[in-house]
Design an enzyme around this catalytic site. Structure first.
Site, mmCIF file in Angstrom:
data_model
loop_
_atom_site.group_PDB
_atom_site.id
_atom_site.type_symbol
_atom_site.label_atom_id
_atom_site.label_comp_id
_atom_site.label_asym_id
_atom_site.label_seq_id
_atom_site.Cartn_x
_atom_site.Cartn_y
_atom_site.Cartn_z
ATOM 1 N N ASN A 208 39.778 35.338 41.435
ATOM 2 C CA ASN A 208 38.593 34.341 41.886
ATOM 3 C C ASN A 208 37.764 35.454 42.776
ATOM 4 O OD1 ASN A 208 37.150 31.811 42.454
ATOM 5 N ND2 ASN A 208 37.663 32.390 44.594
ATOM 6 N N GLU A 209 36.522 35.604 42.300
ATOM 7 C CA GLU A 209 35.387 36.192 43.072
ATOM 8 C C GLU A 209 35.961 37.224 43.716
ATOM 9 O OE1 GLU A 209 33.698 33.204 45.903
ATOM 10 O OE2 GLU A 209 32.764 32.229 44.077
ATOM 11 N N PRO A 210 36.218 38.470 42.904
ATOM 12 C CA PRO A 210 36.904 39.674 43.505
ATOM 13 C C PRO A 210 36.002 40.450 44.118
ATOM 14 C CG PRO A 210 36.395 39.942 40.950
ATOM 15 C CD PRO A 210 36.335 38.519 41.429
ATOM 16 N N LEU A 212 34.369 39.647 46.429
ATOM 17 C CA LEU A 212 34.417 39.262 47.986
ATOM 18 C C LEU A 212 36.004 38.981 48.440
ATOM 19 C CD1 LEU A 212 32.044 35.989 47.770
ATOM 20 C CD2 LEU A 212 31.522 38.194 48.585
ATOM 21 N N HIS A 306 29.833 32.743 38.497
ATOM 22 C CA HIS A 306 29.435 31.460 39.364
ATOM 23 C C HIS A 306 27.826 31.739 39.528
ATOM 24 C CE1 HIS A 306 33.909 31.506 40.774
ATOM 25 N NE2 HIS A 306 33.888 31.223 39.548
#
Length: 629
Positions: A208-210, A212, A306
Site C-alpha cells: 500500500n502506497e510505497p 510514502l 490512488h
C-alpha cells in the site's frame, strides 16, 4: 425556486402511455437549461467491469450497495502479520503495534483470522476480494503498543517478511522462525478457498502506497523507497504469488497520488531513469513487462493507482470544511479531470502538470506504449462531500466515467466519516429498485451538449436488452430540460425513472417515461441524478400485455387523499384480455370497474367480465380509484 419534475411527449399528443408526475421539490416557477442527449445503443463499446463498483474493508455504507469488489487495504496493512494478526499504525497513531485489525470477538491466535473474517463476513456472494501483501520488509512482532525511534527495524519489535519460503508450507505457521512468508499466506488462503479461478481470493495488492513508506511507516522502512528497489520487490512478490496461484490477479504498485505517478515522490534514483521515461508509471510498466519476458509469466495484471482529487473551491474539495457553494461546484466538476481535455480544474496538478491531464487517457497511453493489455484500477479514490448531494453527484459521475472509459476496478474510500450520499450513488447504479437491479453490463455511446451542467452514461443489459441511461444535473439552482434522442435500429417504447435528489438519500421511483419514435423529453431538477430503464416492450409501468398502455393523473394539490381515473388503451392490432400495472402515490382505499392488487407503489389492474376484452385502438375509461397518501 424548483418546481415539479414532469414528462412531456415530443410526439403527437394522441400517443398514449403512462404519465406519472411526481413532485420532488417545492412547487413554483423555475429556470431551465436546455440540454440535448444522444444515445446510441447499437454502438456497443465494451463490457463494464463489476469490479469498478468496489469499496474498502469495513466501509460497508448501508449494506445495500451491492458492491462488486472488496479490498482489504490501507496504511495498517503494510505492517500486518498474518501469523499472529498484529499490525502497526505507523504515523496514523503513535506507531502502535496492536490488535486493531482483529475483528471484534475473533480469536487473535488463529492464523489469518483478519483475512478470513474479511472474506467470510464482509465480501457478499458473487463479489470479488483483494488482499494486500506486505512488501516493505518487516511486520509487527507483538501487540505492545508504541514502537519507539530506537526500535526501528530490524529490532525485536519486528519480524522480517520473506516472499518465498524454501521449505514446505504449513497451515499452522511457525511463530519462532523469525520470518513471515508471503507465499505461505497465499497457500493458506488457497487451501481454504481454492484458487482464484475456482472462486478463491481474486487478487493480491503489492502493498500500500510505497512512495510514502518512509512517511507513514518510518519504523519499518525509514529510507525513501527507490524506483529500482520497488520494481525488484514487486517482481519478487508477484512471482511468489503466481507460483502458488497462477490465476490470481496482481495489482500494483498502489501509488498514493500524482507525485508518486510522476517521480515516486522524488525517489533518490529517479534521475537515473527520467531521461528515458516521461514519468514513473512508464518506468514501472516497462520493467514489469521486462520481468514477464524473463520469467515467462505476467507479474502485473493491473496498474493500481490512488486518486484523491486536489481540486479546490474555497478550499480543497476533499476537506471536511469544503461545504461552501464554491466547494460544491468544484467537487461536481472535478471528475472531468479524469477524461475531459477541455476542463482545467483549480489545483496544483493543473498548475504544474497539465500535460499529464486528462488523467485516464494519459495513463492508457502509457499502458499501450509500455505494457499493453495491463488493466487500470483506482483502488482508493474520493472527491469528498460524501454526506452532501454534491458528493453523491460526483460519485455517480465517477462511476459512470469508470464504466465508459473501461477502468477495470475501483474502490472508494470514505473520508471524514461521510458516506450517506456516497452510498446513494452506488445504489443508483447497483440497487436502484431495492432488489439489486443494476446498470447494464455493456457500455454504449452517449453524448450531451452541455458537459458543465450535465453528464450522461448509457449501457445495455445483455440479458434483457433494456437500455439504461444515467443523467446528472450538476447545476446548483436550475433544472435541465432534456431532449433525448435514441439512435437505434430498435424501437424503445416504455421505461421507468429512478432518482437521487437533494431532498433525500433514498433512491426514489419517480414514475414512467414516455417515449415516441425513440425520442423523449424529461425535466431534471437541479442537483439530481436520474436512472432511466428503457424497454422495447409496449407496456409502460409493468403491464403484462404488449400493446396495452395505461394513463393515470395523480393530483398534485397537496391533499392527503385523492381520487382519479385510469384509462387503459389497446394500441395493438388484435383484441386482448388486458392486465396492466401502474405506479401511484399512497394506498388505495376504493377502486371500481376492475379487480386489483397493490404492492408498494405498484397498482395492478385486470378487467372484469364486461370490460376485460379490448378491441384494437379502443380504450376503457370507466376505471377509477381513491387513495390516501
Amino acid at each position: 425556486m424548483n418546481g415539479p419534475c414532469r414528462l412531456r411527449l415530443l410526439a403527437k399528443p394522441s400517443a398514449l402511455s403512462l404519465l406519472i408526475s411526481a413532485t420532488l421539490m417545492s412547487a413554483g416557477a423555475y429556470a431551465q437549461i436546455s440540454v440535448d442527449y444522444s444515445i446510441s445503443p447499437d454502438e456497443q463499446n465494451h463490457t463494464i467491469s463489476d469490479l469498478i463498483y468496489g469499496t474498502n474493508h469495513r466501509m460497508k455504507m448501508t449494506g445495500k450497495e451491492n458492491f462488486g469488489f472488496y479490498r482489504l487495504g490501507g496504511n495498517r496493512t503494510t505492517g500486518y502479520n498474518w501469523e499472529n494478526n498484529y499490525s502497526n499504525a505507523g504515523e496514523d497513531w503513535k506507531h502502535s503495534s496492536d490488535t486493531y485489525m482483529v475483528p471484534d470477538g475473533a480469536d487473535e491466535t488463529v492464523p489469518g483470522i483478519t483475512l478470513t473474517d474479511f472474506i467470510d463476513n464482509d465480501v457478499i456472494t458473487g463479489a470479488k476480494a483483494m488482499i494486500t501483501l506486505q512488501m516493505a520488509g518487516y511486520v509487527s512482532a507483538d501487540k505492545n503498543g508504541t514502537v519507539e525511534e530506537g526500535e526501528v527495524a530490524p529490532s525485536s519489535r519486528w519480524i522480517p517478511v520473506v516472499a518465498k519460503k524454501a521449505g514446505d508450507f504449513s497451515l499452522t505457521p511457525d511463530l519462532t522462525d523469525n520470518a513471515v512468508y508471503m507465499d505461505e499466506m497465499v497457500n493458506f488462503l488457497v487451501k481454504r478457498y481454492g484458487k482464484a479461478e475456482d472462486g478463491g481470493v481474486f487478487a493480491y495488492s503489492l502493498d500500500n502506497e510505497p512512495a510514502l513508506w518512509s512517511h507513514t511507516h518510518p519504523r519499518i522502512h525509514p529510507e525513501q523507497v527507490k524506483a529500482k528497489e520497488l520494481v525488484e520487490r514487486s517482481v519478487e512478490m508477484a512471482s511468489a504469488v503466481k507460483d502458488v496461484d497462477p490465476s490470481a490477479k496482481i495489482f500494483g504498485p498502489a501509488l498514493y497520488g500524482f507525485s508518486a505517478y510522476v517521480s515516486l515522490q522524488s525517489a533518490s534514483d529517479w534521475s537515473d531513469y527520467s531521461d528515458t521515461y516521461h514519468w514513473f508509471i512508464d518506468y514501472y510498466l516497462a520493467q514489469m513487462k521486462a520481468a514477464q519476458a524473463e520469467s515467462g509469466k505476467r507479474l502485473l495484471d493491473v496498474l493500481d493507482l490512488h486518486w484523491y482529487s486536489s481540486a479546490t473551491g474555497d478550499t480543497g474539495i476533499t476537506s471536511s470544511d469544503a461545504t461552501s457553494d464554491k466547494d460544491k461546484v468544484a467537487r461536481m466538476q472535478a471528475p472531468r479531470t479524469l477524461w475531459d481535455s477541455d476542463y482545467k480544474e483549480t489545483s496544483w496538478i493543473t498548475q504544474w502538470n497539465y500535460s499529464e491531464l486528462p488523467l485516464i487517457p494519459h495513463i492508457q497511453k502509457s499502458v499501450d506504449t509500455y505494457y499493453p493489455d495491463t488493466k487500470i484500477a483506482f483502488t482508493e479514490y474520493s472527491h469528498g462531500g460524501g454526506d452532501d448531494i454534491s458528493g453523491g453527484i460526483a460519485e455517480a459521475d465517477t462511476l459512470g466515467i469508470f464504466g465508459k472509459y473501461d477502468i477495470y476496478a475501483a474502490n472508494s474510500w470514505i473520508l471524514n466519516n461521510a458516506d450517506d450520499y456516497l452510498a446513494s450513488a452506488y445504489r443508483l447504479y447497483r440497487n436502484y429498485d431495492g432488489d439489486n437491479s443494476t446498470f447494464g453490463d455493456t457500455s454504449v455511446t452517449a453524448t450531451m451538449s452541455d458537459k458543465e451542467n450535465s453528464s450522461v452514461y448509457a449501457s445495455v443489459d445483455s440479458e434483457t436488452g433494456d437500455l439504461h441511461v444515467i443523467v446528472l444535473n450538476k447545476n446548483m439552482s436550475d433544472a435541465i430540460s432534456g431532449s433525448f434522442t435514441i439512435d437505434s435500429t430498435k424501437t424503445y417504447k416504455s421505461g421507468q425513472a429512478y432518482a437521487m435528489t437533494s431532498a433525500s438519500t433514498d433512491i426514489k421511483k419517480v414514475g414512467a417515461v414516455d417515449i415516441s419514435n425513440n425520442q423523449l423529453q424529461y425535466d431534471i431538477p437541479a442537483l439530481s441524478a436520474y436512472h432511466f430503464i428503457l424497454s422495447k416492450s409496449d407496456s409502460n409501468g409493468g403491464g403484462e400485455d404488449e400493446g396495452v398502455t395505461a394513463t393515470v393523473d395523480i393530483p398534485q394539490n397537496g391533499n392527503s387523499s385523492y381520487c382519479t381515473n385510469v384509462v387503459v388503451t389497446n394500441n395493438g392490432t388484435e383484441a386482448v384480455d388486458w392486465k396492466v400495472s401502474v405506479e401511484i402515490e399512497g394506498t388505495v382505499s376504493n377502486l371500481w370497474n376492475a379487480t386489483w392488487t397493490q404492492e408498494g407503489t405498484t397498482l395492478t389492474l385486470e378487467g372484469v367480465e364486461w370490460n376485460k376484452t379490448l378491441q384494437p385502438g379502443k380504450s376503457t375509461n370507466s376505471i377509477g380509484f381513491c387513495a390516501t397518501r
